[in-house]
Design an enzyme around this catalytic site. Sequence first.
Site, PDB file in Angstrom:
ATOM      1  N   LYS A   1      -9.228  18.816  24.728  1.00  0.00           N
ATOM      2  CA  LYS A   1     -10.398  19.092  23.554  1.00  0.00           C
ATOM      3  C   LYS A   1     -11.539  18.445  23.851  1.00  0.00           C
ATOM      4  O   LYS A   1     -11.636  17.401  24.544  1.00  0.00           O
ATOM      5  CB  LYS A   1      -9.735  18.540  22.104  1.00  0.00           C
TER       6      LYS A   1
ATOM      7  N   ARG B   1       2.571  18.699   9.608  1.00  0.00           N
ATOM      8  CA  ARG B   1       2.152  19.491   8.454  1.00  0.00           C
ATOM      9  C   ARG B   1       2.901  20.662   8.507  1.00  0.00           C
ATOM     10  O   ARG B   1       3.103  21.326   7.421  1.00  0.00           O
ATOM     11  CB  ARG B   1       0.628  19.925   8.997  1.00  0.00           C
TER      12      ARG B   1
ATOM     13  N   SER C   1      -8.572  18.424  11.561  1.00  0.00           N
ATOM     14  CA  SER C   1      -9.977  18.015  11.840  1.00  0.00           C
ATOM     15  C   SER C   1     -10.403  19.359  12.337  1.00  0.00           C
ATOM     16  O   SER C   1     -11.844  19.586  12.061  1.00  0.00           O
ATOM     17  CB  SER C   1      -9.839  17.002  13.107  1.00  0.00           C
TER      18      SER C   1
END
Length: 155
Positions: free
Chosen positions: A41, A90, A128
Site C-alpha cells: 500500500k 470483518r 481505512s
Amino acid sequence: MMIAAFCGSFDPVTKGHIDIIERASQMFDQVYVFLSKNSEKKETFSFEQRMKWLSQSCAHLSNVICQEQKGLSIDACHRVHATVFIRGIRNTIDFEYEKNIAAMNSLLDSSIETICLFTKEEYAHCSSSNVKELWKYHQDISSLVPDCVSKELTK
C-alpha cells in the site's frame, strides 16, 4: 505475563481498530500495537501522523503500548516477547486474507498463535480505505474514526 501484538498500517486508525485493541487489552496483560509500513500500500498519511493518532486513540488503555514495527510482524513479536498475534475480521474476504497470513506466520514461528476477533457489526463496513474515500469527497467520517482523527481531518 501474556503479551499480544496487533500490527497494522492504521492509515488512518478507525473505530473498528480501536474496538479490537480495547477488547484485546481486556484479554491480555500487555498489548503492543505496531504501526507498520505495508509494502503493498501507499500510505496517505505520514508515519508521524498515524502514530500520533494511534497513540492518542489508545491513551486510555494502560496496558497498550504503541510502537513502530520494523521488519516482519514475527520479528516485532520476538522483540517484545509476544506469544499471540491479534487480528480483526470483518468479513469472508478478511478471513481468507488473515488465514493466509496466519499460516505464513506459523511457518516462521509456530510458537506464536494467531487469534482473530470478529468485528462488531457496527464496524463491519469500517476500513481505512473506506474512510479515505469518503474523506476525499468531503463526507462526514466522524462515525468511523476516533475524535482525534476526525478533528484533524475536518480542519
